[in-house]
Design a protein around this motif. Structure first.
Motif, short mmCIF file in Angstrom:
data_model
loop_
_atom_site.label_atom_id
_atom_site.label_comp_id
_atom_site.label_asym_id
_atom_site.label_seq_id
_atom_site.Cartn_x
_atom_site.Cartn_y
_atom_site.Cartn_z
N ARG A 61 4.09 0.50 13.26
CA ARG A 61 4.59 -0.87 13.44
C ARG A 61 3.72 -1.87 12.69
NH1 ARG A 61 6.19 1.32 18.43
NH2 ARG A 61 4.21 0.87 19.45
N SER A 62 2.42 -1.63 12.66
CA SER A 62 1.51 -2.51 11.93
C SER A 62 1.79 -2.47 10.43
CB SER A 62 0.06 -2.09 12.20
OG SER A 62 -0.83 -2.87 11.45
N HIS A 63 1.96 -1.27 9.89
CA HIS A 63 2.29 -1.14 8.45
C HIS A 63 3.61 -1.83 8.15
CE1 HIS A 63 -1.01 1.38 7.27
NE2 HIS A 63 -0.67 2.37 8.08
N LEU A 64 4.56 -1.67 9.03
CA LEU A 64 5.87 -2.26 8.83
C LEU A 64 5.80 -3.79 8.87
CD1 LEU A 64 8.83 -1.78 8.33
CD2 LEU A 64 9.15 -1.45 10.78
N LYS A 65 5.06 -4.34 9.82
CA LYS A 65 4.92 -5.80 9.92
C LYS A 65 4.24 -6.37 8.68
CE LYS A 65 6.80 -6.83 13.83
NZ LYS A 65 8.02 -7.60 13.84
N LYS A 66 3.22 -5.68 8.18
CA LYS A 66 2.53 -6.14 6.97
C LYS A 66 3.46 -6.10 5.76
CE LYS A 66 -2.09 -4.91 8.51
NZ LYS A 66 -3.23 -4.00 8.35
N ALA A 67 4.25 -5.03 5.66
CA ALA A 67 5.21 -4.91 4.56
C ALA A 67 6.27 -6.01 4.66
CB ALA A 67 5.86 -3.53 4.57
N GLN A 68 6.75 -6.28 5.88
CA GLN A 68 7.73 -7.35 6.08
C GLN A 68 7.17 -8.68 5.61
OE1 GLN A 68 9.37 -5.51 10.21
NE2 GLN A 68 9.55 -7.70 10.03
N ALA A 69 5.93 -8.97 5.95
CA ALA A 69 5.31 -10.24 5.56
C ALA A 69 5.19 -10.32 4.04
CB ALA A 69 3.94 -10.38 6.21
N LYS A 70 4.79 -9.24 3.40
CA LYS A 70 4.63 -9.23 1.94
C LYS A 70 5.97 -9.40 1.23
CE LYS A 70 0.47 -6.38 1.91
NZ LYS A 70 -0.10 -5.07 1.52
N LEU A 71 7.02 -8.86 1.83
CA LEU A 71 8.35 -8.93 1.21
C LEU A 71 9.13 -10.18 1.63
CD1 LEU A 71 9.34 -5.19 1.65
CD2 LEU A 71 8.85 -6.35 -0.52
N THR A 78 0.85 -1.19 0.00
CA THR A 78 0.00 0.00 0.00
C THR A 78 0.89 1.24 0.00
OG1 THR A 78 -0.08 0.18 2.41
CG2 THR A 78 -1.74 -1.24 1.35
N PRO A 79 0.34 2.38 -0.41
CA PRO A 79 1.14 3.62 -0.38
C PRO A 79 1.69 3.93 1.01
CG PRO A 79 -0.83 3.95 -1.69
CD PRO A 79 -0.97 2.60 -1.04
N ARG A 80 0.92 3.63 2.05
CA ARG A 80 1.37 3.91 3.41
C ARG A 80 2.52 2.97 3.81
NH1 ARG A 80 0.80 8.59 5.74
NH2 ARG A 80 -1.43 8.65 5.96
N GLU A 81 2.45 1.71 3.40
CA GLU A 81 3.54 0.76 3.67
C GLU A 81 4.82 1.22 2.97
OE1 GLU A 81 0.71 -3.20 4.19
OE2 GLU A 81 1.70 -2.82 2.28
N VAL A 82 4.67 1.72 1.75
CA VAL A 82 5.83 2.22 1.01
C VAL A 82 6.42 3.44 1.72
CG1 VAL A 82 6.59 3.28 -1.16
CG2 VAL A 82 5.06 1.30 -1.21
N ALA A 83 5.56 4.33 2.19
CA ALA A 83 6.04 5.53 2.89
C ALA A 83 6.80 5.14 4.16
CB ALA A 83 4.86 6.44 3.24
N VAL A 84 6.26 4.17 4.90
CA VAL A 84 6.93 3.72 6.12
C VAL A 84 8.28 3.09 5.78
CG1 VAL A 84 6.81 2.06 8.02
CG2 VAL A 84 4.83 3.48 7.49
#
Length: 93
Positions: free
Chosen positions: A64-74, A33-39
């Motif tokens: 932290r939630s955005h970051l954890k979701k991005a970590q899982a996706k990556l 998401t754009p917010r995950e990219v920003a984080v």
């Protein structure tokens, strides 16, 4: 930042050698998401969660939630590896 990314990439390559390649990752690009990219962009600049939260007008737990979701996706195990993987895939500059 370059040394950390190189070390994370080397560790990821070694881990892949030990466990074998993940066929589900080939040719698939995570949809952040754009917010995950920003984080992730701010993580790549070395900012802490509290500073990211303040800059984006979010709560620290939301960051932290955005970051954890991005970590899982990556497929990353930590925030540094997530930022490096996002840079490797040209998701962030």
């Amino acid at each position: 930042r370059v040394i950390i990314c190189a070390a994370a990439s080397l560790a990821a390559l070694r881990l892949e050698q030990l466990t074998g390649p993940d066929a589900t990752r080939i040719g698939s690009r995570p949809r952040l998401t754009p917010r995950e990219v920003a984080v992730l962009r701010m993580v790549s600049m070395g900012r802490e969660s509290s500073a990211i939260a303040q800059a984006l007008g979010l709560g620290a737990e939301t960051v932290r939630s955005h970051l954890k979701k991005a970590q899982a996706k990556l497929g990353a195990h930590n925030r540094t590896q997530a930022a490096c993987e996002a840079m490797r895939q040209n998701l962030i500059p």
